[in-house]
Design an enzyme around this catalytic site. Structure first.
Site, PDB file in Angstrom:
ATOM      1  N   GLN A  46       0.849  -1.190   0.000  1.00  0.00           N
ATOM      2  CA  GLN A  46       0.000   0.000   0.000  1.00  0.00           C
ATOM      3  C   GLN A  46       0.886   1.241   0.000  1.00  0.00           C
ATOM      4  O   GLN A  46       1.890   1.295   0.705  1.00  0.00           O
ATOM      5  CB  GLN A  46      -0.888  -0.001   1.251  1.00  0.00           C
ATOM      6  CG  GLN A  46      -1.815   1.185   1.368  1.00  0.00           C
ATOM      7  CD  GLN A  46      -2.743   1.065   2.574  1.00  0.00           C
ATOM      8  OE1 GLN A  46      -3.163  -0.027   2.939  1.00  0.00           O
ATOM      9  NE2 GLN A  46      -3.060   2.185   3.191  1.00  0.00           N
ATOM     10  N   ASN A  48       0.700   5.532   0.525  1.00  0.00           N
ATOM     11  CA  ASN A  48      -0.113   6.624   1.050  1.00  0.00           C
ATOM     12  C   ASN A  48       0.615   7.937   0.809  1.00  0.00           C
ATOM     13  O   ASN A  48       1.853   7.975   0.781  1.00  0.00           O
ATOM     14  CB  ASN A  48      -0.336   6.464   2.555  1.00  0.00           C
ATOM     15  CG  ASN A  48      -1.003   5.160   2.906  1.00  0.00           C
ATOM     16  OD1 ASN A  48      -1.911   4.709   2.234  1.00  0.00           O
ATOM     17  ND2 ASN A  48      -0.536   4.533   3.975  1.00  0.00           N
ATOM     18  N   HIS A  61       2.713   6.841  15.537  1.00  0.00           N
ATOM     19  CA  HIS A  61       1.737   5.797  15.222  1.00  0.00           C
ATOM     20  C   HIS A  61       2.425   4.466  14.912  1.00  0.00           C
ATOM     21  O   HIS A  61       3.518   4.436  14.360  1.00  0.00           O
ATOM     22  CB  HIS A  61       0.909   6.193  13.993  1.00  0.00           C
ATOM     23  CG  HIS A  61       0.206   7.504  14.147  1.00  0.00           C
ATOM     24  ND1 HIS A  61      -0.022   8.343  13.093  1.00  0.00           N
ATOM     25  CD2 HIS A  61      -0.330   8.123  15.240  1.00  0.00           C
ATOM     26  CE1 HIS A  61      -0.662   9.429  13.510  1.00  0.00           C
ATOM     27  NE2 HIS A  61      -0.857   9.314  14.812  1.00  0.00           N
ATOM     28  N   LYS A  70       7.437   0.807   7.006  1.00  0.00           N
ATOM     29  CA  LYS A  70       7.182   1.956   6.139  1.00  0.00           C
ATOM     30  C   LYS A  70       8.485   2.469   5.544  1.00  0.00           C
ATOM     31  O   LYS A  70       9.465   2.658   6.268  1.00  0.00           O
ATOM     32  CB  LYS A  70       6.532   3.094   6.924  1.00  0.00           C
ATOM     33  CG  LYS A  70       5.205   2.747   7.550  1.00  0.00           C
ATOM     34  CD  LYS A  70       4.703   3.869   8.442  1.00  0.00           C
ATOM     35  CE  LYS A  70       3.406   3.462   9.129  1.00  0.00           C
ATOM     36  NZ  LYS A  70       2.976   4.462  10.097  1.00  0.00           N
ATOM     37  N   HIS A 117       6.107   5.619  14.448  1.00  0.00           N
ATOM     38  CA  HIS A 117       6.635   6.583  13.494  1.00  0.00           C
ATOM     39  C   HIS A 117       5.849   7.882  13.585  1.00  0.00           C
ATOM     40  O   HIS A 117       4.633   7.870  13.786  1.00  0.00           O
ATOM     41  CB  HIS A 117       6.531   6.002  12.079  1.00  0.00           C
ATOM     42  CG  HIS A 117       6.873   6.996  11.029  1.00  0.00           C
ATOM     43  ND1 HIS A 117       5.905   7.667  10.302  1.00  0.00           N
ATOM     44  CD2 HIS A 117       8.067   7.453  10.595  1.00  0.00           C
ATOM     45  CE1 HIS A 117       6.507   8.489   9.463  1.00  0.00           C
ATOM     46  NE2 HIS A 117       7.806   8.381   9.623  1.00  0.00           N
ATOM     47  N   TYR A 131       4.378   7.395   1.936  1.00  0.00           N
ATOM     48  CA  TYR A 131       4.626   6.174   2.706  1.00  0.00           C
ATOM     49  C   TYR A 131       4.414   4.971   1.800  1.00  0.00           C
ATOM     50  O   TYR A 131       3.372   4.864   1.165  1.00  0.00           O
ATOM     51  CB  TYR A 131       3.595   5.981   3.817  1.00  0.00           C
ATOM     52  CG  TYR A 131       3.213   7.099   4.710  1.00  0.00           C
ATOM     53  CD1 TYR A 131       3.512   7.027   6.067  1.00  0.00           C
ATOM     54  CD2 TYR A 131       2.489   8.190   4.251  1.00  0.00           C
ATOM     55  CE1 TYR A 131       3.104   8.032   6.938  1.00  0.00           C
ATOM     56  CE2 TYR A 131       2.092   9.198   5.117  1.00  0.00           C
ATOM     57  CZ  TYR A 131       2.400   9.105   6.459  1.00  0.00           C
ATOM     58  OH  TYR A 131       2.001  10.089   7.328  1.00  0.00           O
ATOM     59  N   ASP A 167      -3.873  12.389  18.506  1.00  0.00           N
ATOM     60  CA  ASP A 167      -2.471  12.505  18.889  1.00  0.00           C
ATOM     61  C   ASP A 167      -2.316  13.305  20.180  1.00  0.00           C
ATOM     62  O   ASP A 167      -1.462  12.993  21.013  1.00  0.00           O
ATOM     63  CB  ASP A 167      -1.651  13.138  17.764  1.00  0.00           C
ATOM     64  CG  ASP A 167      -1.497  12.199  16.567  1.00  0.00           C
ATOM     65  OD1 ASP A 167      -1.772  10.998  16.698  1.00  0.00           O
ATOM     66  OD2 ASP A 167      -1.092  12.690  15.497  1.00  0.00           O
TER      67      ASP A 167
END
Length: 189
Positions: A46, A48, A61, A70, A117, A131, A167
Site C-alpha cells: 500500500q 499513502n 503511530h 514503512k 513513526h 509512505y 495525537d
C-alpha cells in the site's frame, strides 16, 4: 544510492542517487533489487500520501497486531521524522532517532515493523509525505504514543505543533498495556 542502518536495528536511512541538470532532477524512489542490495527487502502492499501544513505533527503511530513497515520520503517541503522502538523485548525499547527528510535532500527512511513513526513539518510551506507500507492500514490495530512523552524526551524542532485530537490525547509509551506494544522479535526488513 547510499544506505546505512541506524543505531535502531532494522531502521535504515537511504540516500538515493539524484541526477540533476538544467531541466530539474530525477531519482528512483523504489527499486526492489537495488534496495535489497543495501539491506531493505520489504514487500510493499500500500502507498499513502499525506499533505500537511507547516508545524503539523503526525504521530507517533504504529499498528499491533498487523504491524506495518514503512519506507517514507518527502515529495514537497521538509519534515523532521522520528522512529521509536516499541518492541518490549528489544535492547533499544523506548529509544528513538530523528532525521530531516526533504524534497531537496531526497533522503528516505525505512521504519520496520515494531517501531512507532511520526513527523513534524519544518518547512514554511506544506509538505507532501509519501509512505510505502508492508501491510494494509487496519484502523482497529492502530496505536498511538504521545508525541511529547516526557519519558522519551524527543527533541522535536517545532514549538506548539498542530495536532489531531487523537495525537493530543495519546498515552505515554509506558502507559500502554504490554499487549499493545508486544513485538517478540527484532524485525528484519
Amino acid at each position: 544510492m547510499e544506505a546505512f542502518e541506524t543505531d535502531l536495528p532494522g531502521v535504515y536511512v537511504i540516500e538515493p542517487d539524484v541526477y540533476a541538470d538544467h531541466r530539474g532532477d530525477f531519482r528512483e524512489i523504489w527499486n526492489a533489487r537495488e534496495y535489497a542490495e543495501h539491506g531493505v527487502t520489504a514487500t510493499f502492499v500500500q502507498d499513502n500520501l499525506s499533505r500537511s501544513k507547516p508545524r503539523v505533527l503526525r504521530g507517533l503511530h504504529f499498528q499491533n497486531p498487523r504491524p506495518q513497515g514503512k519506507l517514507v520520503s518527502v515529495f514537497r517541503g521538509e519534515v523532521y521524522d522520528v522512529a521509536l522502538d516499541v518492541r518490549v523485548d528489544s535492547d533499544t525499547f523506548g529509544q528513538w532517532e530523528g532525521w530531516t527528510l526533504s524534497a531537496e535532500n531526497g533522503r528516505q527512511l525505512y521504519v520496520p515493523e515494531g517501531f512507532a513513526h511520526g513527523f513534524v513539518v519544518t518547512s514554511r510551506t506544506e509538505a507532501l509525505f509519501h509512505y510505502k507500507c508492508t501491510d494494509f492500514y487496519a484502523p482497529d490495530a492502530e496505536e498511538t504514543v504521545r508525541w511529547d512523552d516526557p519519558d522519551l524526551s524527543i527533541d522535536w524542532p517545532v514549538d506548539e505543533p498542530i495536532l489531531s485530537e487523537k495525537d493530543r490525547a495519546a498515552p505515554g509509551l509506558h502507559e500502554l498495556e504490554r499487549e499493545q506494544v508486544m513485538f517478540t522479535s527484532i524485525p528484519r526488513c
